[in-house]
Design an enzyme around this catalytic site. Structure first.
Site, PDB file in Angstrom:
ATOM      1  N   ASP A  12      -1.623  -8.922 -22.281  1.00 22.04           N
ATOM      2  CA  ASP A  12      -2.033 -10.323 -22.373  1.00 22.04           C
ATOM      3  C   ASP A  12      -1.256 -11.071 -23.451  1.00 22.04           C
ATOM      4  OD1 ASP A  12      -3.932 -11.068 -20.392  1.00 22.04           O
ATOM      5  OD2 ASP A  12      -5.262  -9.556 -21.234  1.00 22.04           O
ATOM      6  N   HIS A  57       0.822  -1.205   0.000  1.00 26.84           N
ATOM      7  CA  HIS A  57       0.000   0.000   0.000  1.00 26.84           C
ATOM      8  C   HIS A  57       0.862   1.263   0.000  1.00 26.84           C
ATOM      9  CE1 HIS A  57      -3.929  -2.066   1.426  1.00 26.84           C
ATOM     10  NE2 HIS A  57      -3.763  -2.093   0.128  1.00 26.84           N
ATOM     11  N   CYS A  81      -2.684  -0.971 -27.546  1.00 28.57           N
ATOM     12  CA  CYS A  81      -3.270  -0.342 -26.361  1.00 28.57           C
ATOM     13  C   CYS A  81      -2.776  -0.990 -25.079  1.00 28.57           C
ATOM     14  CB  CYS A  81      -4.800  -0.372 -26.427  1.00 28.57           C
ATOM     15  SG  CYS A  81      -5.464  -2.029 -26.491  1.00 28.57           S
ATOM     16  N   GLU A  84      -4.697 -10.336 -28.491  1.00 27.47           N
ATOM     17  CA  GLU A  84      -4.130 -10.643 -27.174  1.00 27.47           C
ATOM     18  C   GLU A  84      -3.741 -12.111 -27.062  1.00 27.47           C
ATOM     19  OE1 GLU A  84      -6.242  -8.123 -23.870  1.00 27.47           O
ATOM     20  OE2 GLU A  84      -7.752  -8.953 -25.209  1.00 27.47           O
TER      21      GLU A  84
HETATM   22  C1  PEP Z   1      -3.752  -5.901 -22.699  1.00 23.76           C
HETATM   23  O1  PEP Z   1      -3.923  -7.083 -22.416  1.00 23.76           O
HETATM   24  O2  PEP Z   1      -2.676  -5.437 -23.165  1.00 23.76           O
HETATM   25  C2  PEP Z   1      -4.842  -4.935 -22.470  1.00 23.76           C
HETATM   26  C3  PEP Z   1      -4.767  -3.700 -22.917  1.00 23.76           C
HETATM   27  O3  PEP Z   1      -5.907  -5.388 -21.763  1.00 23.76           O
HETATM   28  P1  PEP Z   1      -5.912  -5.496 -20.145  1.00 23.76           P
HETATM   29  O4  PEP Z   1      -4.574  -4.984 -19.660  1.00 23.76           O
HETATM   30  O5  PEP Z   1      -7.070  -4.693 -19.692  1.00 23.76           O
HETATM   31  O6  PEP Z   1      -6.070  -6.972 -19.950  1.00 23.76           O
HETATM   32 MG    MG Z   2      -5.938  -7.769 -21.945  1.00 24.19          MG
END
Ligand code: PEP
Ligand code: MG
Length: 840
Positions: A723, A462, A770, A699
């Site tokens: 992922d 934390h 992303c 992913e």
């Molecule tokens: C990812 O897997 O890169 C992604 C953008 O999705 P999350 O991190 O929300 O699983």
């Molecule tokens: Mg993801």
């Protein structure tokens, strides 16, 4: 049932448990037994048994004898802190052992240097079922000598789920990770709605269901059989409610969340860091908890001990004093929880839950009734749970220890009337501490502190979360050397490098000053130009977007110059609640975010729950491998009414074409087609005829290698590198032990992105990123070189990503990408990228 004789598991001096310098054992909180001061270094089985658990750090083991007696053997005291150093386990969970078999070997020399004590308690942890009728005393025993004899207490005295007057039901725990902190809190919350006394009984141990700490300390695992026992007016309803809650799984089929590292795991990381960097005089190494670079002076932040008096001044007085102190701290936390960021509010919420734990208060009141002072009683009550939680070797539970210690301190301060006085800190204070408590950090003015470094602590504790939220560079686990640094010593804290330089020379100071100035300048220049369109130096348009998980994020992204959002994680609306948001609520929220982005494109990702994100009203059946189970689009297709509601809500946002829709965790074209069918149905229902773009996240390796097939029907592809990396490298993204190796710049991941771009190009589709790699400035040129044309980064990094893109030449990036694909390791790729950016 006949008596059971235990033979000595260890050579050593026998001592009564009372002589163990640890209240947990001395007061028999875990059960009765005796202790051995070891002369040997191998622990053997004291009888034929099955191993219930070798604790994570191999310092303790629990066995279940054939007659049901449970025997905990704990080598040394506070040895959990050694993180497994000096211990070797010869057996594993579930294994059958014969009397005399080797269980654990340990390095006596190392333990005598680093453990608080070598004394090894041997404890029967189901004292309700067995009593010790004969035991060895005060002399040396060898392995195999008589140790103690246990007699079963008889059915009537054993904890029984069919005791008179009680309503009892059994339930098998379907939660993939057992009943840890979050489910324990939900059970307690439910139990407290009833007047009945409600308890959980597991493996013959019992805890009040109204106490989250008590329930946690049962360490109930997936598949355990638990009895819910209640007595009192509404006992029957209480039992039904709790059984249903547990049976429903509370949505907990999730993989371990990426939370605090267990001491053992953190120990491994620290050791690896230290091994890779031989020690250098004047330099301490630790683990980054929050990024940044700071020059300053040492301010030792040592908490003075709070002295408590053991003897009370009368039970009524002491009770009133404790109640008053608890109320005072509760009111203060409630007030503080009303303001500040989400991280701070969540942490204060956890503190309140612990403060209201009836078991903690009851344990303290029992001691007060025995004539103890309120402070002494509170410290003992908290201390018992701290030790029990540490001893379980479970990282999620060990993570709560800091919070309990924090509360112990706050209540004791309130009792003694010595509130922590606000310290006036010198300019550029770099705080040095053994460990910092969340409340201590929250009490500081971030403007007065340049950074912090602790001897202990974890990178995702934390305190680490708070430091990051306060923008303070922080290092944890830098070792005891931190405490030897004299007050006022000049320091350079480089959190990214994980180093604290003590007494730097003029050259080192000048270098750090230059680096800090360059950083400031770079950031300021990037911020000033943040609202300009993003194009490479040779004029190629690369959109730089911001990832968004809430309305506040959207406002921050827009303020930082994001040209849109390449990922709205809609989970924020779905998690931490008992029912899913309806269409109206979703439409309102999506509209607010779209409006905050002021017409810029918004890519809304459909619900991505499952895996590490659990929604209580979607009880996903227990899964062996949740990361490979029902998650992302699989959940949406498993519950298509949820998908339809979400798509209808998105379609109600105006202007209509501001939003695009993106589907997570796609593994095959069929899934995209199924979602498109639901989308078409929703459009028909709402009378919408315009084309709404529908894209897929890349992913899974399956999606990357079939990108050409997906691109034939998807409007765009966006790579979720978090992922994708986990699945390509087969490394759990939440496993701290693998954290240093799970790098999205691995050539295998880059080849997947290259394949994605090639597949998309066949059908003239654009590819974005992303995942976290889009926020990694080292990686940006390679991504551009691979053919990515949209980068959706965190809001804070958008200005710097845009500034970097402006310096790039696409042809040079392509040459870099070709070289990167041929490297043999992520380290080599990083080096190559850094050399590229340095202009080498
Ligand atoms: C990812 O897997 O890169 C992604 C953008 O999705 P999350 O991190 O929300 O699983
Ligand atoms: Mg993801």
């Amino acid at each position: 049932m006949s008596n059971l004789v235990l033979s000595s598991p260890l050579k050593g001096w026998i001592a009564p448990l009372d002589e163990t310098p640890d209240a947990v054992f001395a007061e028999r909180m875990l059960g009765d037994g005796l202790a051995i001061d070891p002369l040997g270094s191998t622990l053997h089985a004291p009888c034929d048994a099955r191993v219930i658990a070798v604790h994570g750090t191999r310092h303790a083991i629990t066995l279940r004898a054939d007659n049901g007696a449970e025997i905990l053997m704990h080598v040394g005291l506070e040895t959990v802190g050694l993180g497994g150093d000096g211990f070797e386990a010869h057996v594993q969970d579930g294994q059958a052992v014969k009397s005399g078999d080797k269980l654990i070997s340990f390095d006596l020399d190392l333990l005598s240097l680093r453990a608080r004590s070598l004394i090894t308690p041997i404890v029967i942890t189901n004292p309700d079922a067995f009593q010790i009728v004969r035991r060895e005393q005060d002399h040396v025993v060898s392995v195999g000598d008589f140790l103690m004899e246990l007699a079963p207490m008889g059915e009537a005295t054993a904890v029984s789920p069919v005791a008179g007057g009680e309503v009892v039901r059994e339930v098998v725990v379907p939660l993939a990770h057992g009943i840890h902190a979050r489910p324990a809190a939900r059970i307690a919350e439910t139990a407290r709605k009833f007047a009945a006394e409600v308890a959980l009984v597991a493996v013959n141990r019992r805890a009040s269901a109204k106490s989250p700490v008590g329930v946690m300390s049962l360490a109930i695992r997936h598949g355990d059989r638990v009895s819910v026992v209640a007595s009192g007016p509404d006992a029957e309803y209480a039992v039904i409610a709790i059984v249903e809650l547990i049976e429903g799984g509370m949505g907990e089929s999730a993989a371990l969340p990426p939370t605090a590292a267990a001491p053992s795991r953190l120990g491994a990381v620290v050791e690896a860091v230290r091994a890779a960097h031989p020690s250098e005089p004047g330099l301490l190494r630790g683990v980054m908890a929050a990024p940044g670079l700071a020059i300053g002076q040492a301010v030792r932040f040592l908490s003075s001990d709070i002295v408590v008096v053991e003897a009370g001044t009368g039970a009524a007085n002491e009770r009133a004093a404790l109640e008053g102190a608890l109320a005072h701290v509760r009111a203060r936390i409630e007030k503080a929880a009303g303001k500040g960021d989400t991280a701070r509010k969540a942490i204060l919420g956890a503190h309140l839950a612990f403060l209201e734990d009836p078991e903690l208060a009851a344990a303290a009141h029992r001691l007060i009734a025995d004539g103890k002072g309120a402070g002494f009683a509170w410290r003992r009550a908290v201390g018992g749970y701290v030790e029990a939680l540490r001893g379980l070797g479970d990282r999620r539970l060990a993570e709560r220890v800091d919070d309990l210690i924090d509360l112990e301190r706050q209540v004791l301060r309130a009792l003694t009337g010595e509130e922590d006085e606000a310290r006036v800190l010198p300019p550029g204070a770099i705080l040095l501490a053994d460990e910092l408590l969340p409340s201590q950090l929250m009490g500081l003015d971030p403007g007065q502190v340049a950074g912090l470094c602790t001897a202990k602590g974890g990178p995702t504790s934390h305190v680490a979360i708070l430091a990051a939220a306060m923008g303070l560079p922080a290092i944890v686990a830098a070792g005891p050397g931190v405490l030897d640094v004299a007050e006022g010593t000049g320091l350079i804290l480089d959190a990214e490098a994980g180093t604290l330089r003590i007494g730097p020379d003029a050259g080192q100071l000048a270098d750090a000053q230059t680096a800090i100035a360059a950083r400031h300048e770079r950031k300021a220049a990037a911020k000033a130009a943040a609202h300009q369109e993003s194009r490479t130096a040779d004029g190629v348009r690369i959109e730089v977007f911001g990832n968004v998980g809430s309305l506040n994020d959207a406002l921050a992204a827009a303020a930082n110059g994001a040209e849109g959002s390449g990922l709205l994680r809609t989970e924020f609306l779905f998690l931490e609640r008992d029912t899913p948001p309806d269409e109206d609520e979703q439409a309102r929220q999506y509209q607010a975010i779209a409006s905050a982005l002021d017409g810029r494109p918004l890519i809304i990702r459909t619900l991505d729950v499952g895996g590490d994100k659990a929604a209580p009203y979607l009880p996903i059946p227990a899964e062996e491998n949740p990361a490979l189970g029902l998650r992302g689009v699989r959940v949406s297709l498993w519950r298509p009414h949820l998908l339809k509601t979400q798509l209808r809500a998105i379609l109600r946002v105006r202007p209509l074409l501001q939003c695009k829709i993106m589907v997570p965790m796609i593994a095959s074209l069929d899934e995209l087609r199924a979602v498109r069918a639901v989308l078409e149905e929703a459009k028909r229902e709402l009378g919408i005829t315009e084309r709404i773009e529908l894209g897929v996240m890349i992913e899974t390796p399956a999606a990357a290698v079939t990108a050409d097939l997906l691109a034939a029907e998807a409007d765009f592809l966006s790579v979720g590198t978090n992922d994708l990396t986990q699945y390509v490298l087969a490394m759990d993204r939440g496993n701290p032990e693998l954290a240093a190796r799970i790098d999205a710049l691995h050539p295998a991941v880059l080849r997947m992105i290259a394949q994605t771009c090639a597949g998309a190009a066949k059908h003239h589709r654009w590819v974005g990123v992303c995942g976290g790699l889009a926020s990694d400035l080292v990686a940006v040129p390679v991504l551009v070189g691979l053919g990515v044309t949209e980068l959706s980064a965190t809001a804070a990094t958008v200005p710097e990503v845009k500034a970097l893109v402006r310096t790039l030449n696409v042809e040079a990036c392509q040459a870099l990408a070709r070289q990167a694909l041929d490297q043999t390791s992520p380290e080599a790729v990083r080096q190559l990228c850094k050399a590229f950016q340095a202009g080498a």
